[in-house]
Scaffold this active site. Structure first.
Site, PDB file in Angstrom:
ATOM      1  N   ASN A 147       0.897  -1.317  -0.017  1.00  0.00           N
ATOM      2  CA  ASN A 147       0.009  -0.059  -0.077  1.00  0.00           C
ATOM      3  C   ASN A 147       0.985   1.425  -0.050  1.00  0.00           C
ATOM      4  O   ASN A 147       0.315   2.359  -0.439  1.00  0.00           O
ATOM      5  CB  ASN A 147      -0.993  -0.066   1.306  1.00  0.00           C
ATOM      6  CG  ASN A 147      -0.557  -0.138   2.540  1.00  0.00           C
ATOM      7  OD1 ASN A 147       0.518  -0.765   2.707  1.00  0.00           O
ATOM      8  ND2 ASN A 147      -1.092   0.571   3.434  1.00  0.00           N
ATOM      9  N   GLU A 245       4.299  -3.292  12.297  1.00  0.00           N
ATOM     10  CA  GLU A 245       3.355  -2.243  11.993  1.00  0.00           C
ATOM     11  C   GLU A 245       2.155  -2.873  11.309  1.00  0.00           C
ATOM     12  O   GLU A 245       2.304  -3.471  10.305  1.00  0.00           O
ATOM     13  CB  GLU A 245       3.840  -1.110  11.193  1.00  0.00           C
ATOM     14  CG  GLU A 245       5.068  -0.442  12.054  1.00  0.00           C
ATOM     15  CD  GLU A 245       4.493   0.341  13.175  1.00  0.00           C
ATOM     16  OE1 GLU A 245       3.249   0.473  13.463  1.00  0.00           O
ATOM     17  OE2 GLU A 245       5.348   0.671  14.042  1.00  0.00           O
ATOM     18  N   CYS A 279      -3.207   1.983   6.672  1.00  0.00           N
ATOM     19  CA  CYS A 279      -3.528   1.443   8.018  1.00  0.00           C
ATOM     20  C   CYS A 279      -4.124   2.616   8.944  1.00  0.00           C
ATOM     21  O   CYS A 279      -4.533   2.135   9.896  1.00  0.00           O
ATOM     22  CB  CYS A 279      -2.172   0.855   8.583  1.00  0.00           C
ATOM     23  SG  CYS A 279      -0.938   1.793   8.307  1.00  0.00           S
ATOM     24  N   GLU A 457       8.682   3.383  14.388  1.00  0.00           N
ATOM     25  CA  GLU A 457       9.204   3.705  13.064  1.00  0.00           C
ATOM     26  C   GLU A 457       9.643   5.188  13.118  1.00  0.00           C
ATOM     27  O   GLU A 457       8.660   5.841  13.670  1.00  0.00           O
ATOM     28  CB  GLU A 457       8.610   3.162  12.137  1.00  0.00           C
ATOM     29  CG  GLU A 457       8.462   1.512  12.229  1.00  0.00           C
ATOM     30  CD  GLU A 457       8.344   1.045  10.936  1.00  0.00           C
ATOM     31  OE1 GLU A 457       9.202   0.838  10.134  1.00  0.00           O
ATOM     32  OE2 GLU A 457       7.113   0.584  10.548  1.00  0.00           O
TER      33      GLU A 457
END
Ligand code: NDP
Length: 477
Positions: A147, A245, A279, A457
């Site tokens: 994505n 993640e 997300c 991150e």
């Protein structure tokens, strides 16, 4: 045919797979090599061999290389943005924006190379010095989803290299072109042979081999909860460091005192831009009863005006769904919602356009409650639902009642409620009067509960994952 990059050489895979444009199924972008487990072993061996020299080499050379990567990405943003939109289906402006973000990330971490610092503290034992420094881990395995096919590789590769690790990356099989182009740029920037390796192919083959390799010190993964859990379990078996993640079921709370225009903008952007395949997408719109009807009417009007078309067509605001299996998942959840008794306020129709692609109208469910599957499971498409609530307290309770905790948002004119929500929302990222999606490149990214595992991150926090801390003692004699 586009090949894997192993030990500084472009090598064929055991077979290959076509990368198809989801806006135009007749458009084959190229054929991409599929590595097998033996090639993963070669890539890891090359990275391991390169590590001693790379991790002790001059930091200026490392910083210069990362800056050169940023410069080339930025110089080619139009072309790379188009490639990205062709393979993933997000609109051209979104594709170019993502490419620019990748460049900014490399630029940021070029700076981090020379900004690394430690601590020097006094020991409780007189005359002894203690220093705390960070060191690289070794070979890092990176597994990325489709994505954000250039930004996610960038936000893993750049810190991994900046902190002097060697890398083996496996991008998603359905969108490898952007990562492949990035690999070429990294190689041209002069990164030494073996320091950076690209192995394309299936998660069940290439991903598994990488996760289970004894010489891979750490795995950073972005993707589904199911795959993430499996990776974490495999890493735990051999005590490898892991960072995951995963998904979200992000709430956007809209209170009666919200500015209606702002709330609708946030919902439209958060739920449907990038075809809802983020997300951080706002999939649960938690709306107070006083503003509910006006909000739904205004949002539906904006959805009806949204131009859904080929990602590369001028003026397109929402591109297609990424592939058939994701489209099937979206259509399945539209049925699930209807079966659960939710009202489809608008959308959800398959669309035909000049080119054959996976086009779907954005969809909005109303009259839903938070126990419904459409409000509990990640759909990952242009589908959102409205949950009506009586007051702020109920809104907060509903927002937090989820297995996920990536991002959340609130639209309100009340400082009291905004401040309370920022403090009490159980999410890693909280937005006030802004969409739940859209995080700067230099700040920590990640969540809580089922959304993330391990350290954050991006930004300076990336050092937590990509380095290990060493405590040193000195008695000056
Ligand atoms: P996956 O989690 O399966 O894929 C993510 C990455 O992991 C891909 O590179 C994939 O390879 C790889 N992978 C798959 N299986 C393994 C394995 N056993 N070991 C190691 N690596 C593996 O997600 P999908 O792309 O299949 O998407 C499914 C759902 O996941 C979506 O519908 C969405 O809900 C969620 N998702 C969430 C994302 C996020 O940003 N949080 C991003 C993408 C998806 P490959 O696919 O090439 O085989």
């Amino acid at each position: 045919m586009q090949n894997n990059l192993i030990a500084g050489a472009w090598v064929e895979g055991s077979d290959s797979v076509d990368n198809i444009n989801p806006s135009d199924l007749d458009d084959v972008i190229d054929s991409y090599a599929r590595a097998d487990a033996a090639q993963v072993n070669e890539a890891v061996a090359a990275a391991k061999a390169a590590f001693p020299a790379w991790s002790t080499g001059p930091i200026q050379a490392r910083a210069t290389m990362l800056a050169a990567v940023a410069t080339e990405i930025m110089a080619r943003k139009e072309e790379l943005g188009e490639l990205l939109s062709r393979e993933e289906g997000k609109t051209r402006p979104e594709g170019i924006g993502e490419v620019m973000r990748a460049a900014q990330i490399f630029d940021f971490f070029a700076g981090e190379v020379v900004r690394q610092s430690g601590e020097k503290i006094a020991s409780v034992r007189p005359g002894i010095d203690v220093d705390i420094t960070r060191e690289p881990l070794g070979v890092i395995g990176l597994i990325t989803p489709w994505n954000f096919p250039i930004a996610i590789p960038a936000w893993k590769i750049a810190p991994a290299l900046a902190f002097a690790n060697c890398v083996v990356i496996k991008p998603a099989e359905i969108a490898p072109a952007s990562a492949h182009a990035l690999a070429g740029i990294i190689q041209r920037a002069g990164v030494p042979e073996g320091v950076f390796n690209l192995v394309m192919g299936k998660g069940s083959v290439v991903g598994e081999a990488l996760v289970n390799h004894p010489d891979v010190a750490a795995i950073s993964f972005t993707g589904s909860v199911e795959t993430g859990k499996r990776i974490a379990a495999n890493c735990a078996q051999r005590l490898a460091k892991v960072q995951l993640e995963m998904g979200g079921k992000n709430p956007l709370v809209v209170l009666d005192d919200a500015d209606l225009g702002t709330a609708v903008d946030c919902a439209l952007n958060g739920a449907f831009f990038s075809t809802g395949q983020r997300c951080t997408a706002s999939s649960r719109l938690v709306v107070q009863k006083g503003i509910h009807n006006a909000f739904v009417d205004a949002l539906v009007e904006r959805m009806q005006a949204l131009k859904v078309d080929n990602a590369l067509t001028e003026g397109t605001q929402m591109g297609p769904v990424v592939d058939q299996s994701q489209l099937d998942q979206d259509l399945k959840y539209l049925d699930v919602g209807r079966d659960e008794g939710a009202k489809l306020a608008w959308g959800g129709e398959r669309l035909n356009r000049a080119t054959q692609g996976f086009y779907l109208q954005p969809a909005l469910f109303t009259e839903t409650d938070n126990a419904m599957r459409i409000n509990r499971e990640e759909i990952f498409g242009p589908i959102a639902s409205v949950i009506a609530v009586d007051d702020y307290e109920q809104a907060l309770e509903v927002a937090n009642d989820t297995a996920f905790g990536l991002s959340s948002g609130i639209c309100t004119g009340s400082l009291k409620h905004a401040s309370h929500f920022k403090r009490h929302s159980q999410a890693g990222m909280v937005m006030v009067n802004l969409p739940t999606a859209g995080v700067d490149y230099h700040v920590p990214f990640g969540g809580r509960k089922g959304s993330s595992y391990g350290s954050r991150e991006q930004g300076r926090y990336a050092a937590e994952f990509y380095t290990t801390v060493k405590t040193g003692y000195t008695l000056p004699v």
